[in-house]
Design an enzyme around this catalytic site. Structure first.
Site, PDB file in Angstrom:
ATOM      1  N   GLU A 173       0.826  -1.203   0.000  1.00 50.68           N
ATOM      2  CA  GLU A 173       0.000   0.000   0.000  1.00 50.68           C
ATOM      3  C   GLU A 173       0.869   1.264   0.000  1.00 50.68           C
ATOM      4  O   GLU A 173       0.433   2.321  -0.450  1.00 50.68           O
ATOM      5  CB  GLU A 173      -0.923  -0.014   1.226  1.00 50.68           C
ATOM      6  CG  GLU A 173      -2.292   0.517   0.939  1.00 50.68           C
ATOM      7  CD  GLU A 173      -3.301   0.189   2.019  1.00 50.68           C
ATOM      8  OE1 GLU A 173      -4.038  -0.801   1.847  1.00 50.68           O
ATOM      9  OE2 GLU A 173      -3.370   0.892   3.025  1.00 50.68           O
ATOM     10  N   HIS A 208       7.408 -26.699  -1.444  1.00 48.34           N
ATOM     11  CA  HIS A 208       6.727 -27.791  -2.156  1.00 48.34           C
ATOM     12  C   HIS A 208       5.543 -27.279  -2.965  1.00 48.34           C
ATOM     13  O   HIS A 208       4.692 -28.054  -3.384  1.00 48.34           O
ATOM     14  CB  HIS A 208       6.308 -28.869  -1.149  1.00 48.34           C
ATOM     15  CG  HIS A 208       7.493 -29.455  -0.438  1.00 48.34           C
ATOM     16  ND1 HIS A 208       8.090 -30.634  -0.800  1.00 48.34           N
ATOM     17  CD2 HIS A 208       8.236 -28.964   0.588  1.00 48.34           C
ATOM     18  CE1 HIS A 208       9.134 -30.865  -0.026  1.00 48.34           C
ATOM     19  NE2 HIS A 208       9.245 -29.855   0.832  1.00 48.34           N
ATOM     20  N   LYS A 250     -13.971   0.664  -3.724  1.00 44.09           N
ATOM     21  CA  LYS A 250     -15.008   1.156  -2.805  1.00 44.09           C
ATOM     22  C   LYS A 250     -16.056   1.966  -3.565  1.00 44.09           C
ATOM     23  O   LYS A 250     -17.251   1.829  -3.321  1.00 44.09           O
ATOM     24  CB  LYS A 250     -14.378   2.061  -1.731  1.00 44.09           C
ATOM     25  CG  LYS A 250     -13.515   1.351  -0.719  1.00 44.09           C
ATOM     26  CD  LYS A 250     -13.116   2.334   0.375  1.00 44.09           C
ATOM     27  CE  LYS A 250     -11.989   1.812   1.217  1.00 44.09           C
ATOM     28  NZ  LYS A 250     -11.431   2.822   2.107  1.00 44.09           N
TER      29      LYS A 250
HETATM   30  O1  PA5 Z   1      -3.034   1.508   5.919  1.00 45.76           O
HETATM   31  C1  PA5 Z   1      -4.116   2.033   5.719  1.00 45.76           C
HETATM   32  O2  PA5 Z   1      -4.300   3.259   5.813  1.00 45.76           O
HETATM   33  C2  PA5 Z   1      -5.316   1.181   5.362  1.00 45.76           C
HETATM   34  O3  PA5 Z   1      -4.958  -0.152   5.207  1.00 45.76           O
HETATM   35  C3  PA5 Z   1      -6.374   1.279   6.443  1.00 45.76           C
HETATM   36  O4  PA5 Z   1      -5.838   0.854   7.665  1.00 45.76           O
HETATM   37  C4  PA5 Z   1      -7.590   0.424   6.101  1.00 45.76           C
HETATM   38  O5  PA5 Z   1      -8.067   0.762   4.818  1.00 45.76           O
HETATM   39  C5  PA5 Z   1      -8.700   0.640   7.117  1.00 45.76           C
HETATM   40  O6  PA5 Z   1      -9.058   1.981   7.185  1.00 45.76           O
HETATM   41  P1  PA5 Z   1      -9.857   2.560   8.412  1.00 45.76           P
HETATM   42  O7  PA5 Z   1      -9.007   2.441   9.625  1.00 45.76           O
HETATM   43  O8  PA5 Z   1     -10.137   3.981   8.052  1.00 45.76           O
HETATM   44  O9  PA5 Z   1     -11.114   1.751   8.541  1.00 45.76           O
END
Ligand code: PA5
Length: 445
Positions: free
Chosen positions: A284, A305, A419
């Protein structure tokens, strides 16, 4: 101040990277390091994690007090969260827990929408005495929001309104978002996620530390490990002296040579969720603007494996980072059997740990010979202090790594795409235009 519980060995990158390749990056790395530390880099509004191991100290007592209450009064704490709002806690708990029996004090919910799992989970927790920690910085993420509503609805048939409210603890934005509004109106107890800390950099905040404390682990030792690593990472901008910088520079040098997939390989099933946390952190943070190294993982020797064939002989787009643990907690010796019917007396008297270590050494040289460059992050022990060092090490490394790539490591614009489509398909207000575009796509127009 040291990186003492963690070390990085890059000797087996040598066919690809020599010291001169790393040294050639020193100027760029020094710039990235100083922009990060001066908070002048891209994404500088999201650097609260840098000093989190110090900032969090004032909150540790409250975290521990609430954790003790939950330990004494509940069969389970259900943490509801997804991505950075749950992976750090799960990584820590599964790494530190008994590897087979695990630790079921903390249960995880809201990290997917699988219907059968959800139904079965709700059925199970209705029979149990539970507390809930709903974790969402934005407060609007669909998976945890739906899960929280389902759980509240079910549990309202079991607990009075006041009792249910007493059992709910929220971890969310300081002042904004729906979850903060709900917290204020229902009077839930709450922890705040500071504005300058993103989800995947939040394991050392109440996001990670409350569940870890409830599971019975020493959060002060985790924070101490992270603090020592933070100090070491801040003080030293030399690639050859600072392992986090060396790791970032080595990855970047490999990427420049066409290695665009990194396999994070562990030799302990208990490290499975460390790999999941690492994948989220790197995927990310780096995968933007059509750049970045795709992070994937393998649990060895199991996956030798399955994925082993590809790793040894498939497309040469991979490099590998092993995570090893210097010393196991338990020794188990392979017995001698006089008949030797299974022809295994050649390992009799050795520990399983020793055999696993030989598997690691054998694998890394086999991969090296097969043109799969690899490096090793070694944790000296499987304990809280070392884990704190590991968390901070990778957070610092990914920040530098993203800056070397020229992207903002602290946002995640691409996560919005699915989303938007999901909201449109579900008929949420404001998504009508998106819905008509999707309808055309779906109908093949
Ligand atoms: O690293 C990040 O910012 C994301 O992975 C969020 O943690 C994830 O999308 C969850 O978001 P939120 O805490 O707003 O529900």
């Amino acid at each position: 101040m040291s990186q003492s519980a963690l070390s990085l060995d890059i000797a087996l990158l040598k066919k690809y990277i020599v010291d001169a390749d790393l040294e050639a990056q020193q100027t760029r790395v020094t710039t990235a390091h100083s922009r990060l530390m001066n908070k002048t880099c891209m994404g500088h509004d999201f650097l609260g994690w840098i000093h989190l191991p110090w900032r969090i100290e004032s909150e540790l007592d409250r975290i521990q007090n609430i954790a003790a209450e939950i330990q004494d009064n509940a069969d389970h704490l259900i943490i509801i969260g997804i991505g950075g709002s749950y992976l750090g806690a799960r990584a820590a708990i599964e790494f530190l827990a008994d590897p087979f029996l695990r630790n079921d004090k903390v249960l995880y919910f809201g990290h997917h929408l699988g219907s059968d799992y959800t139904a079965s989970f709700l059925d199970y927790v209705m029979q149990k005495n539970v507390y809930i920690n709903v974790i969402s910085k934005s407060g609007t993420t669909t998976e945890p929001a739906v899960s929280f509503r389902l759980l509240r609805h079910m549990l309202s048939g079991k607990y009075s309104q006041d009792e249910l409210a007493r059992r709910i603890i929220t971890t969310t934005d300081v002042s904004s978002g729906i979850l903060r509004e709900m917290t204020n109106s229902a009077n839930y107890r709450s922890f705040a996620i500071q504005d300058d800390i993103g989800g995947r950099f939040s394991v050392l905040s109440p996001v990670g530390l409350l569940p870890i404390a409830v599971a019975g682990f020493d959060i002060e030792a985790i924070v101490a490990g992270a603090r020592d690593m933070a100090q070491a990472c801040a003080n030293e901008s030399g690639i050859l002296e600072n392992d986090a910088l060396k790791y970032a520079a080595a990855r970047y040098a490999l990427y420049q040579k066409g290695k665009c997939v990194e396999v994070f390989s562990t030799f302990e099933p208990g490290a499975y969720f460390i790999a999941e946390w690492w994948k989220q952190l790197f995927g990310e943070s780096e995968g933007k603007e059509h750049k970045g190294i795709f992070p994937t993982s393998a649990t060895l020797t199991t996956d030798l494996h399955s994925l082993g064939q590809f790793m040894q002989e498939g497309s040469r787009i991979l490099f590998e980072t092993f995570l090893t643990i210097g010393k196991s907690r338990f020794d188990i010796v392979i017995p001698t059997i006089n008949s030797d019917a299974d022809k295994l007396n050649f390992v009799a008297g050795q520990t399983v740990e020793f055999v696993n270590q030989q598997a690691y050494v054998g694998t890394k040289y086999a991969h090296f010979d097969g043109d799969l460059p690899n490096m090793t992050v070694e944790l000296s022990e499987r304990n809280e202090y070392a884990l704190g060092q590991l968390f901070y090490f990778f957070e610092f490394a990914v920040a530098i790594s993203g800056l070397l790539l020229g992207i903002n490591p602290f946002n995640q614009p691409g996560v919005e795409a699915y989303k938007q489509n999901m909201f449109a398909l579900l008929g949420k207000d404001g998504y009508e235009e998106r819905k008509s575009v999707l309808d055309k796509q779906i109908n093949g127009e």
